[in-house]
Design a protein around this motif. Structure first.
Motif, PDB file in Angstrom:
ATOM      1  N   THR A 148       0.831  -1.207   0.000  1.00  0.00           N
ATOM      2  CA  THR A 148       0.000   0.000   0.000  1.00  0.00           C
ATOM      3  C   THR A 148       0.869   1.263   0.000  1.00  0.00           C
ATOM      4  OG1 THR A 148      -1.733  -1.182   1.188  1.00  0.00           O
ATOM      5  CG2 THR A 148      -1.852   1.215   1.205  1.00  0.00           C
ATOM      6  N   GLY A 149       1.888   1.279   0.827  1.00  0.00           N
ATOM      7  CA  GLY A 149       2.795   2.430   0.855  1.00  0.00           C
ATOM      8  C   GLY A 149       3.543   2.615  -0.450  1.00  0.00           C
ATOM      9  N   GLN A 150       4.015   1.509  -1.013  1.00  0.00           N
ATOM     10  CA  GLN A 150       4.741   1.585  -2.277  1.00  0.00           C
ATOM     11  C   GLN A 150       3.857   2.123  -3.402  1.00  0.00           C
ATOM     12  OE1 GLN A 150       8.040  -0.128  -3.664  1.00  0.00           O
ATOM     13  NE2 GLN A 150       8.455   1.122  -1.876  1.00  0.00           N
ATOM     14  N   ILE A 151       2.647   1.601  -3.497  1.00  0.00           N
ATOM     15  CA  ILE A 151       1.745   2.052  -4.561  1.00  0.00           C
ATOM     16  C   ILE A 151       1.336   3.504  -4.325  1.00  0.00           C
ATOM     17  CG2 ILE A 151      -0.547   1.690  -5.593  1.00  0.00           C
ATOM     18  CD1 ILE A 151       1.681  -0.277  -6.462  1.00  0.00           C
ATOM     19  N   GLY A 152       1.148   3.883  -3.073  1.00  0.00           N
ATOM     20  CA  GLY A 152       0.841   5.285  -2.783  1.00  0.00           C
ATOM     21  C   GLY A 152       1.947   6.219  -3.246  1.00  0.00           C
ATOM     22  N   GLY A 153       3.175   5.842  -2.991  1.00  0.00           N
ATOM     23  CA  GLY A 153       4.300   6.660  -3.442  1.00  0.00           C
ATOM     24  C   GLY A 153       4.448   6.672  -4.953  1.00  0.00           C
ATOM     25  N   LYS A 154       4.309   5.507  -5.569  1.00  0.00           N
ATOM     26  CA  LYS A 154       4.441   5.423  -7.031  1.00  0.00           C
ATOM     27  C   LYS A 154       3.290   6.122  -7.738  1.00  0.00           C
ATOM     28  CE  LYS A 154       8.150   2.874  -6.888  1.00  0.00           C
ATOM     29  NZ  LYS A 154       9.424   3.535  -6.892  1.00  0.00           N
ATOM     30  N   LEU A 155       2.147   6.217  -7.062  1.00  0.00           N
ATOM     31  CA  LEU A 155       1.015   6.915  -7.649  1.00  0.00           C
ATOM     32  C   LEU A 155       1.339   8.399  -7.861  1.00  0.00           C
ATOM     33  CD1 LEU A 155      -1.782   6.085  -8.567  1.00  0.00           C
ATOM     34  CD2 LEU A 155      -2.649   6.705  -6.322  1.00  0.00           C
ATOM     35  N   LEU A 156       2.172   8.958  -7.003  1.00  0.00           N
ATOM     36  CA  LEU A 156       2.610  10.343  -7.203  1.00  0.00           C
ATOM     37  C   LEU A 156       3.435  10.462  -8.489  1.00  0.00           C
ATOM     38  CD1 LEU A 156       3.550  11.327  -3.555  1.00  0.00           C
ATOM     39  CD2 LEU A 156       1.534  12.016  -4.853  1.00  0.00           C
ATOM     40  N   HIS A 157       4.320   9.489  -8.736  1.00  0.00           N
ATOM     41  CA  HIS A 157       5.092   9.473  -9.989  1.00  0.00           C
ATOM     42  C   HIS A 157       4.142   9.354 -11.187  1.00  0.00           C
ATOM     43  CE1 HIS A 157       9.060   9.249  -8.221  1.00  0.00           C
ATOM     44  NE2 HIS A 157       8.702   8.223  -7.479  1.00  0.00           N
ATOM     45  N   TYR A 158       3.181   8.439 -11.061  1.00  0.00           N
ATOM     46  CA  TYR A 158       2.201   8.191 -12.130  1.00  0.00           C
ATOM     47  C   TYR A 158       1.456   9.482 -12.490  1.00  0.00           C
ATOM     48  CZ  TYR A 158      -2.083   6.314 -14.250  1.00  0.00           C
ATOM     49  OH  TYR A 158      -3.148   6.063 -15.078  1.00  0.00           O
ATOM     50  N   TYR A 159       0.901  10.148 -11.473  1.00  0.00           N
ATOM     51  CA  TYR A 159       0.133  11.373 -11.736  1.00  0.00           C
ATOM     52  C   TYR A 159       1.021  12.532 -12.191  1.00  0.00           C
ATOM     53  CZ  TYR A 159      -4.364   9.551 -10.276  1.00  0.00           C
ATOM     54  OH  TYR A 159      -5.532   8.838 -10.198  1.00  0.00           O
ATOM     55  N   ALA A 160       2.241  12.587 -11.726  1.00  0.00           N
ATOM     56  CA  ALA A 160       3.159  13.635 -12.203  1.00  0.00           C
ATOM     57  C   ALA A 160       3.461  13.438 -13.683  1.00  0.00           C
ATOM     58  CB  ALA A 160       4.443  13.624 -11.386  1.00  0.00           C
ATOM     59  N   ALA A 161       3.682  12.193 -14.093  1.00  0.00           N
ATOM     60  CA  ALA A 161       3.953  11.927 -15.508  1.00  0.00           C
ATOM     61  C   ALA A 161       2.722  12.178 -16.365  1.00  0.00           C
ATOM     62  CB  ALA A 161       4.415  10.486 -15.683  1.00  0.00           C
ATOM     63  N   ARG A 162       1.581  11.998 -15.778  1.00  0.00           N
ATOM     64  CA  ARG A 162       0.332  12.234 -16.502  1.00  0.00           C
ATOM     65  C   ARG A 162       0.027  13.724 -16.625  1.00  0.00           C
ATOM     66  NH1 ARG A 162      -4.431   7.937 -15.979  1.00  0.00           N
ATOM     67  NH2 ARG A 162      -5.486   8.644 -17.829  1.00  0.00           N
ATOM     68  N   GLY A 163       0.693  14.530 -15.813  1.00  0.00           N
ATOM     69  CA  GLY A 163       0.498  15.974 -15.852  1.00  0.00           C
ATOM     70  C   GLY A 163      -0.544  16.467 -14.865  1.00  0.00           C
ATOM     71  N   ALA A 164      -1.022  15.586 -13.999  1.00  0.00           N
ATOM     72  CA  ALA A 164      -2.055  15.968 -13.034  1.00  0.00           C
ATOM     73  C   ALA A 164      -1.464  16.643 -11.799  1.00  0.00           C
ATOM     74  CB  ALA A 164      -2.855  14.736 -12.618  1.00  0.00           C
ATOM     75  N   ILE A 165      -0.181  16.460 -11.566  1.00  0.00           N
ATOM     76  CA  ILE A 165       0.505  17.084 -10.445  1.00  0.00           C
ATOM     77  C   ILE A 165       1.552  18.027 -11.005  1.00  0.00           C
ATOM     78  CG2 ILE A 165       2.047  16.692  -8.481  1.00  0.00           C
ATOM     79  CD1 ILE A 165       0.750  13.981  -8.102  1.00  0.00           C
ATOM     80  N   ARG A 166       1.549  19.253 -10.523  1.00  0.00           N
ATOM     81  CA  ARG A 166       2.558  20.214 -10.961  1.00  0.00           C
ATOM     82  C   ARG A 166       3.851  19.959 -10.209  1.00  0.00           C
ATOM     83  NH1 ARG A 166       0.937  26.176 -12.157  1.00  0.00           N
ATOM     84  NH2 ARG A 166       2.830  25.844 -13.334  1.00  0.00           N
ATOM     85  N   LEU A 167       4.903  19.785 -10.956  1.00  0.00           N
ATOM     86  CA  LEU A 167       6.213  19.572 -10.364  1.00  0.00           C
ATOM     87  C   LEU A 167       6.845  20.910 -10.006  1.00  0.00           C
ATOM     88  CD1 LEU A 167       7.557  16.844 -12.790  1.00  0.00           C
ATOM     89  CD2 LEU A 167       6.693  16.513 -10.473  1.00  0.00           C
ATOM     90  N   PRO A 168       7.746  20.903  -9.014  1.00  0.00           N
ATOM     91  CA  PRO A 168       8.474  22.140  -8.706  1.00  0.00           C
ATOM     92  C   PRO A 168       9.256  22.609  -9.935  1.00  0.00           C
ATOM     93  CG  PRO A 168       8.893  20.453  -7.050  1.00  0.00           C
ATOM     94  CD  PRO A 168       8.125  19.804  -8.136  1.00  0.00           C
ATOM     95  N   LYS A 169       9.524  23.891  -9.977  1.00  0.00           N
ATOM     96  CA  LYS A 169      10.166  24.495 -11.147  1.00  0.00           C
ATOM     97  C   LYS A 169      11.500  23.819 -11.512  1.00  0.00           C
ATOM     98  CE  LYS A 169       9.973  29.053 -13.036  1.00  0.00           C
ATOM     99  NZ  LYS A 169       8.601  29.206 -13.402  1.00  0.00           N
ATOM    100  N   PHE A 170      12.295  23.439 -10.494  1.00  0.00           N
ATOM    101  CA  PHE A 170      13.594  22.830 -10.798  1.00  0.00           C
ATOM    102  C   PHE A 170      13.457  21.445 -11.438  1.00  0.00           C
ATOM    103  CE2 PHE A 170      12.817  21.046  -6.624  1.00  0.00           C
ATOM    104  CZ  PHE A 170      13.371  19.774  -6.687  1.00  0.00           C
TER     105      PHE A 170
END
Length: 162
Positions: A51-73
């Protein structure tokens, strides 16, 4: 001495952190926990870590999808579209993922189970290729559950052989 709830909460935190930062090894943590607290059922440990692993990887998934704005750097400096063969290959790959959902799910399941290809990379590619989130969650959770379930059982199996 930590309670079982405290140990499982810590395990969840370490599993999320290891999903976000690959230098943290949840595998080493899990083996140490199994040796230190063998009274925790293997399947509970596997569920918490998966559950923890998928929760963390879900952030990567949504960032790649463009749903999460990444920091400028972390954003690409040149936002112009890729051109040429690389762009064509990426679009063909995305279309292939859509046409072959069973193949896509199998690759994600194997990656979640064996980390070949690395599951962090697969999570990013799955988000970019717009793989359905349910496919990502199911295959990722099942693969991670089996992986960490086997890891939690391993010290007991080795101890009976010795």
């Amino acid at each position: 001495m930590l309670t079982v709830i405290g140990l499982l909460s810590t395990t969840f935190g370490v599993s999320v952190a290891s999903a976000l930062m690959p230098l943290i090894s949840v595998e080493l943590f899990a083996v140490g926990l199994v040796l230190k607290a063998p009274h925790i059922p293997w399947w509970v440990l596997a569920v918490v870590i998966a559950t923890g692993q998928i929760g963390g990887k879900l952030l990567h998934y949504y960032a790649a999808r463009g749903a999460i704005r990444l920091p400028k750097f972390m954003q690409r400096k040149n936002k112009t579209e890729r051109k040429g063969r690389v762009r064509e290959w990426l679009e063909a790959f995305r279309a292939n993922c859509r046409r072959r959902p069973v193949w896509t799910g199998a690759v994600m399941l194997i990656s979640a189970l064996a980390s070949l290809p690395p599951f962090a990379a697969v999570a990013i590619i799955a988000g970019w290729a717009k793989v359905p989130v349910t496919t990502f969650l199911l295959t990722g959770f099942i693969g991670r559950f089996v992986r960490f379930g086997a890891l939690a059982i391993a010290p007991g199996v080795v101890a009976t052989w010795i």
